[in-house]
Structure formats: structure tokens, C-alpha cells
Scaffold this motif. Structure first.
Motif, PDB file in Angstrom:
ATOM      1  N   LYS A 221       0.718  -1.290  -0.098  1.00  0.00           N
ATOM      2  CA  LYS A 221      -0.022  -0.005   0.009  1.00  0.00           C
ATOM      3  C   LYS A 221       0.771   1.191   0.031  1.00  0.00           C
ATOM      4  CE  LYS A 221      -3.657  -2.419   0.248  1.00  0.00           C
ATOM      5  NZ  LYS A 221      -4.557  -2.588  -1.011  1.00  0.00           N
ATOM      6  N   ILE A 222       0.451   2.044  -0.756  1.00  0.00           N
ATOM      7  CA  ILE A 222       0.954   3.430  -0.616  1.00  0.00           C
ATOM      8  C   ILE A 222       0.375   4.502   0.078  1.00  0.00           C
ATOM      9  CG2 ILE A 222       1.801   5.438  -2.317  1.00  0.00           C
ATOM     10  CD1 ILE A 222       1.950   3.358  -4.501  1.00  0.00           C
ATOM     11  N   ILE A 223       0.807   5.109   1.187  1.00  0.00           N
ATOM     12  CA  ILE A 223       0.328   5.905   2.235  1.00  0.00           C
ATOM     13  C   ILE A 223       0.189   7.348   2.009  1.00  0.00           C
ATOM     14  CG2 ILE A 223      -0.086   6.174   4.766  1.00  0.00           C
ATOM     15  CD1 ILE A 223      -0.593   3.129   3.604  1.00  0.00           C
ATOM     16  N   HIS A 224      -0.733   7.977   2.033  1.00  0.00           N
ATOM     17  CA  HIS A 224      -0.818   9.267   1.769  1.00  0.00           C
ATOM     18  C   HIS A 224      -0.422  10.259   2.996  1.00  0.00           C
ATOM     19  CE1 HIS A 224      -3.705   7.966  -1.121  1.00  0.00           C
ATOM     20  NE2 HIS A 224      -3.350   8.881  -1.898  1.00  0.00           N
ATOM     21  N   LYS A 225      -0.046  11.310   3.172  1.00  0.00           N
ATOM     22  CA  LYS A 225       0.349  12.154   4.164  1.00  0.00           C
ATOM     23  C   LYS A 225      -1.103  12.476   4.686  1.00  0.00           C
ATOM     24  CE  LYS A 225       4.329  14.502   2.352  1.00  0.00           C
ATOM     25  NZ  LYS A 225       4.886  16.009   1.990  1.00  0.00           N
ATOM     26  N   LYS A 226      -2.092  12.996   4.182  1.00  0.00           N
ATOM     27  CA  LYS A 226      -3.368  13.173   4.794  1.00  0.00           C
ATOM     28  C   LYS A 226      -4.528  12.618   3.831  1.00  0.00           C
ATOM     29  CE  LYS A 226      -2.095  17.443   7.049  1.00  0.00           C
ATOM     30  NZ  LYS A 226      -2.302  18.981   7.087  1.00  0.00           N
ATOM     31  N   ASP A 227      -5.043  13.396   2.938  1.00  0.00           N
ATOM     32  CA  ASP A 227      -6.164  12.827   2.148  1.00  0.00           C
ATOM     33  C   ASP A 227      -5.531  12.255   0.949  1.00  0.00           C
ATOM     34  OD1 ASP A 227      -7.931  13.779   4.114  1.00  0.00           O
ATOM     35  OD2 ASP A 227      -8.164  15.770   3.471  1.00  0.00           O
ATOM     36  N   ALA A 228      -6.756  11.721   0.411  1.00  0.00           N
ATOM     37  CA  ALA A 228      -6.158  10.922  -0.949  1.00  0.00           C
ATOM     38  C   ALA A 228      -6.876  11.772  -2.128  1.00  0.00           C
ATOM     39  CB  ALA A 228      -6.965   9.621  -1.226  1.00  0.00           C
ATOM     40  N   VAL A 236      -4.534  11.681 -17.876  1.00  0.00           N
ATOM     41  CA  VAL A 236      -3.702  11.448 -19.114  1.00  0.00           C
ATOM     42  C   VAL A 236      -3.606   9.750 -19.380  1.00  0.00           C
ATOM     43  CG1 VAL A 236      -2.466  13.404 -19.539  1.00  0.00           C
ATOM     44  CG2 VAL A 236      -1.441  11.801 -18.600  1.00  0.00           C
ATOM     45  N   PHE A 237      -3.341   9.391 -20.449  1.00  0.00           N
ATOM     46  CA  PHE A 237      -2.910   7.848 -20.634  1.00  0.00           C
ATOM     47  C   PHE A 237      -1.759   7.578 -19.935  1.00  0.00           C
ATOM     48  CE2 PHE A 237      -2.642   4.566 -24.319  1.00  0.00           C
ATOM     49  CZ  PHE A 237      -2.443   3.313 -23.336  1.00  0.00           C
ATOM     50  N   GLY A 238      -1.599   6.805 -18.816  1.00  0.00           N
ATOM     51  CA  GLY A 238      -0.400   6.555 -17.946  1.00  0.00           C
ATOM     52  C   GLY A 238      -0.470   7.072 -16.695  1.00  0.00           C
ATOM     53  N   SER A 239      -1.315   8.279 -16.321  1.00  0.00           N
ATOM     54  CA  SER A 239      -1.749   8.939 -15.039  1.00  0.00           C
ATOM     55  C   SER A 239      -1.786   7.347 -14.065  1.00  0.00           C
ATOM     56  CB  SER A 239      -2.915   9.731 -14.969  1.00  0.00           C
ATOM     57  OG  SER A 239      -2.853  10.860 -15.748  1.00  0.00           O
ATOM     58  N   ILE A 240      -1.068   7.510 -12.899  1.00  0.00           N
ATOM     59  CA  ILE A 240      -1.180   6.414 -11.841  1.00  0.00           C
ATOM     60  C   ILE A 240      -1.952   7.318 -10.420  1.00  0.00           C
ATOM     61  CG2 ILE A 240       0.055   4.880 -10.526  1.00  0.00           C
ATOM     62  CD1 ILE A 240       2.212   4.987 -12.525  1.00  0.00           C
ATOM     63  N   GLN A 241      -3.188   6.710 -10.394  1.00  0.00           N
ATOM     64  CA  GLN A 241      -3.710   7.262  -9.261  1.00  0.00           C
ATOM     65  C   GLN A 241      -3.821   6.573  -8.320  1.00  0.00           C
ATOM     66  OE1 GLN A 241      -8.118   7.344 -10.531  1.00  0.00           O
ATOM     67  NE2 GLN A 241      -8.057   9.367 -11.425  1.00  0.00           N
ATOM     68  N   VAL A 242      -3.642   6.871  -7.026  1.00  0.00           N
ATOM     69  CA  VAL A 242      -3.904   6.133  -5.922  1.00  0.00           C
ATOM     70  C   VAL A 242      -4.991   6.640  -4.800  1.00  0.00           C
ATOM     71  CG1 VAL A 242      -2.416   5.343  -3.678  1.00  0.00           C
ATOM     72  CG2 VAL A 242      -1.009   6.116  -5.979  1.00  0.00           C
ATOM     73  N   PRO A 243      -5.767   5.938  -4.707  1.00  0.00           N
ATOM     74  CA  PRO A 243      -7.171   6.429  -4.060  1.00  0.00           C
ATOM     75  C   PRO A 243      -6.805   6.185  -2.646  1.00  0.00           C
ATOM     76  CG  PRO A 243      -7.681   4.921  -5.886  1.00  0.00           C
ATOM     77  CD  PRO A 243      -6.125   4.887  -5.727  1.00  0.00           C
ATOM     78  N   GLY A 244      -7.687   6.364  -1.806  1.00  0.00           N
ATOM     79  CA  GLY A 244      -7.608   6.097  -0.231  1.00  0.00           C
ATOM     80  C   GLY A 244      -7.196   4.858   0.018  1.00  0.00           C
ATOM     81  N   HIS A 245      -7.460   3.735  -0.566  1.00  0.00           N
ATOM     82  CA  HIS A 245      -7.308   2.376  -0.184  1.00  0.00           C
ATOM     83  C   HIS A 245      -5.951   2.280  -0.310  1.00  0.00           C
ATOM     84  CE1 HIS A 245      -7.376   1.662  -4.475  1.00  0.00           C
ATOM     85  NE2 HIS A 245      -8.625   1.674  -4.534  1.00  0.00           N
ATOM     86  N   GLY A 246      -4.931   3.047  -1.079  1.00  0.00           N
ATOM     87  CA  GLY A 246      -3.347   2.853  -1.226  1.00  0.00           C
ATOM     88  C   GLY A 246      -2.990   1.785  -2.359  1.00  0.00           C
ATOM     89  N   SER A 247      -3.910   1.441  -3.243  1.00  0.00           N
ATOM     90  CA  SER A 247      -3.783   0.362  -4.071  1.00  0.00           C
ATOM     91  C   SER A 247      -3.500   1.281  -5.492  1.00  0.00           C
ATOM     92  CB  SER A 247      -4.313  -0.675  -4.390  1.00  0.00           C
ATOM     93  OG  SER A 247      -4.429  -1.559  -3.293  1.00  0.00           O
ATOM     94  N   PRO A 248      -2.486   1.439  -6.284  1.00  0.00           N
ATOM     95  CA  PRO A 248      -2.320   2.083  -7.623  1.00  0.00           C
ATOM     96  C   PRO A 248      -3.466   1.707  -8.652  1.00  0.00           C
ATOM     97  CG  PRO A 248      -0.254   1.101  -7.174  1.00  0.00           C
ATOM     98  CD  PRO A 248      -1.169   0.749  -5.997  1.00  0.00           C
ATOM     99  N   GLY A 260     -10.691  12.900  -9.310  1.00  0.00           N
ATOM    100  CA  GLY A 260     -10.260  13.519  -8.185  1.00  0.00           C
ATOM    101  C   GLY A 260      -9.460  12.591  -7.063  1.00  0.00           C
ATOM    102  N   TYR A 261      -8.553  11.730  -7.653  1.00  0.00           N
ATOM    103  CA  TYR A 261      -7.846  11.124  -6.765  1.00  0.00           C
ATOM    104  C   TYR A 261      -6.219  11.550  -7.184  1.00  0.00           C
ATOM    105  CZ  TYR A 261     -11.279   7.836  -5.805  1.00  0.00           C
ATOM    106  OH  TYR A 261     -12.442   6.894  -5.442  1.00  0.00           O
ATOM    107  N   THR A 262      -5.477  11.444  -6.081  1.00  0.00           N
ATOM    108  CA  THR A 262      -3.974  12.090  -6.286  1.00  0.00           C
ATOM    109  C   THR A 262      -3.196  10.911  -7.300  1.00  0.00           C
ATOM    110  OG1 THR A 262      -3.702  10.573  -4.332  1.00  0.00           O
ATOM    111  CG2 THR A 262      -3.855  12.842  -3.968  1.00  0.00           C
TER     112      THR A 262
END
Length: 342
Positions: A221-228, A236-248, A260-262
């Protein structure tokens, strides 16, 4: 009449080209081919513009009958292509006669195969593209994947009686484990240093939730500092989003236009073709490159097509008749077809 008929459609076969560019601000996804390299090479082989439309087929190939003479090429994933039951080579121009049947007999490597037609595929341009976006019922053939019985018109171009092949040194090798190069950001500042270290030093598995819209990955899991969450911005094609659950999640050709995800990183363009040939269970490791490195890699990638086009254009051959032989080796019988060229 210049047309083909779909006898069997395969699992997911659609018409795709470069995509529908310039309309994302209206919420219209780009769509387009998942493997840019294979699709462009297929078009070059039959004398088309590099970004012309092709058939993109996923996991299993279609069975197609031709009602006209045609020159095609088959690139991308190896699905054991055959014409009238006899194996034919990939990454080369193939002369098809009216009444011939193209089929496939099983996936060997890769995920997506591309079929280019020298006459082109005669479907309407929608917003400057023939690409199919199935979720919106837009483009391609009736806005959907192909089904049994579909009859698709080809273009009315004169059939030039010549072909070529892609030299061995340019042929891609499709692996089940790949290193995918990325540029960090645009929201990598939302993650701790440890989280970024996890992202760059771990292996991730492509899950069964993987399609033309996106690949969900399983791994540390990839952990956010605060919010996701962020204020929605462009994807774009190839953007890697990480929602709140931490799985890319890697966003692919049929991605939404905003989200709206980081986004921790973005896959560089040349490596998107590698991703397009990967599927469930395959492994990914990410490697960070700088923007300057990415630009240089992209320039080299584009220069490869100039080299391919020059070599193919200089190696054009004329199709002639096929000679058939039966060869016996160690008491085993082999049927061999040799096409004369000059």
C-alpha cells in the motif's frame, strides 16, 4: 464489394486508431489503440498512414472472411494467425484473396493483436477519429465491439500489389514482468518519502480489474500524508492514481477525462505500449526518470518509426504465386508454403 464479415469476433475486438484528440474539455475520452507501437508498425507495413485505423483484438483473435482481395498485416500479441487454416507470419504484409478466411488459434504472448488493412476500414469519422469508445457507444462500428455477423466495409483504395516485413531487431518481446518508467507527479507531494520509496521499490501485480479504462494493481500500500482526494483535474494515458485504499491504478486508453484522486506518477509514452500487452497476473516494477530523460527516450522512440519506415519502404516486394511442398524430417511430415517474391 470491398468488405469483410466477422464469423467469430474474439473476446473483445474493436476498431481503433490514434484516438479522439481535442475534446477532453467536453468530457469526451480519447480512446484509441492500447499499443501504439504495434498499431503504427501494422499500418506502415501495408502502406497506410501510421495512425490509420486497425482492428484491435484482446486475448483471442477473430475469424474473418474476406469478400475482396486485400493486403493486411498482423502485429502485436502472437495469437497464432492462420489463413485458410495455414499458419502465416506476423509483422509482415500478407496478400489475401477474396474468399480467404483469417483465423487465430490461441494466445502465445502479449495481450492485444492489431490487424491493418491496406484499403482502410470504411466507418465514419466521429470527431476526427474512427476509434471505438464502447462505454459511450461512440465511434468504430456502431459504437461497440464486433459481434458475429457484422459486415464491415473496407475503403475503395486501389490495391497495390506489394508488401514488406519488419526486421527482427525492431520486434518487441512481450514479458510477464516489466520495468515501467515514470515521471513523478503531479501530486507526488501528497505522499511521504517512505510511500514514494514503497512505490519505486516494490513489485505490483495487475489484478483481474484490468481493461481499456485502467489497470488496478495489487501490492504494498502507498500511504498518503493526509487525504487521497484533490479537486478534479485532467487525466492522461498513463496517469497513476492512488485512491484512499493505497492501491495504485494506471489509467489507460479509455480513461475518464478528469478525476479527483491523487496521481503519484505518470508512465512515459514509449512504455504505454508495454503496458498495453500486459494482463492479469503480470508483474510491474516502476522506475523513476527525469523529465529530460523522458523527452530523450521519446525522441528515440519516434526516430525508431522513421528508421522502420525507411527500411520497409526500401524492402518492398511484389507478391507472386505460392509454392507448396511436403517435407519429411525424422519421419515427421511438414507442409511448407513459400511465396515467391521479386
Amino acid at each position: 464489394m470491398e468488405k469483410i464479415k466477422i464469423i467469430k469476433p474474439g473476446i473483445f475486438t474493436t476498431i481503433q486508431d490514434k484516438g479522439r484528440w481535442g475534446y477532453e474539455r467536453f468530457g469526451i475520452p480519447v480512446a484509441g489503440v492500447m499499443d501504439d507501437f504495434a498499431a503504427r508498425a501494422a499500418n506502415i507495413l501495408v502502406g497506410n498512414h501510421q495512425y490509420s485505423e486497425t482492428l484491435e483484438t484482446t486475448f483471442s483473435g477473430p475469424e474473418i472472411i474476406f469478400y475482396c482481395d486485400e493486403i493486411i498485416s498482423i502485429t502485436g500479441a502472437d495469437m497464432n494467425p492462420k489463413i485458410n487454416g495455414e499458419s502465416v507470419p506476423m509483422w509482415t504484409s500478407l496478400l489475401i484473396k477474396a474468399g480467404d478466411i483469417l483465423s487465430f488459434s490461441g494466445l502465445v504472448s502479449g495481450v492485444r493483436t492489431y490487424i491493418a488493412f491496406s484499403r482502410g476500414i470504411n466507418v465514419p469519422d466521429i470527431m476526427g477519429s474512427k476509434s471505438t469508445f464502447t462505454r459511450g457507444g461512440l465511434g468504430g462500428y456502431k459504437g461497440r465491439k464486433l459481434v458475429t455477423g457484422d459486415e464491415i466495409k473496407l475503403g475503395s483504395r486501389d490495391l497495390h500489389n506489394s508488401g514488406s516485413y519488419l526486421p527482427q531487431k525492431f520486434l518487441p518481446i512481450y514479458k510477464k514482468e516489466e520495468t515501467i518508467r515514470v515521471i513523478m507527479g503531479p501530486q507526488d507531494n501528497y505522499f511521504t518519502d517512505d510511500a514514494i520509496g514503497t512505490f519505486l521499490n516494490s513489485k505490483y501485480t495487475i489484478t483481474s480489474e484490468a481493461d481499456r479504462m485502467g489497470y488496478r494493481l495489487d501490492g504494498p500500500k502507498i500511504i498518503h500524508k493526509k487525504d487521497a482526494d484533490i479537486i478534479s483535474d485532467g487525466i492522461v494515458f498513463g496517469s497513476i492514481q492512488v485512491p484512499g485504499h493505497g492501491s495504485p491504478i494506471i489509467m489507460m486508453a479509455d480513461r475518464a477525462t478528469t478525476g479527483g484522486y491523487t496521481k503519484i506518477a505518470t508512465v512515459i509514452t514509449p512504455d504505454l505500449s508495454k503496458l498495453g500487452q500486459m494482463g492479469t497476473g503480470n508483474l510491474i516494477r516502476f522506475k523513476k526518470v527525469s523529465l529530460e530523460e523522458a523527452h530523450q527516450i521519446y525522441k528515440e522512440y519516434e526516430n525508431t518509426f522513421n528508421k522502420i519506415k525507411d527500411i520497409i519502404d526500401s524492402n518492398r516486394f511484389e507478391f507472386n504465386k505460392i509454392r507448396k511442398f511436403n517435407l519429411k524430417i525424422d519421419r515427421k511430415s511438414y507442409n511448407i508454403s513459400i511465396r515467391e517474391i521479386k
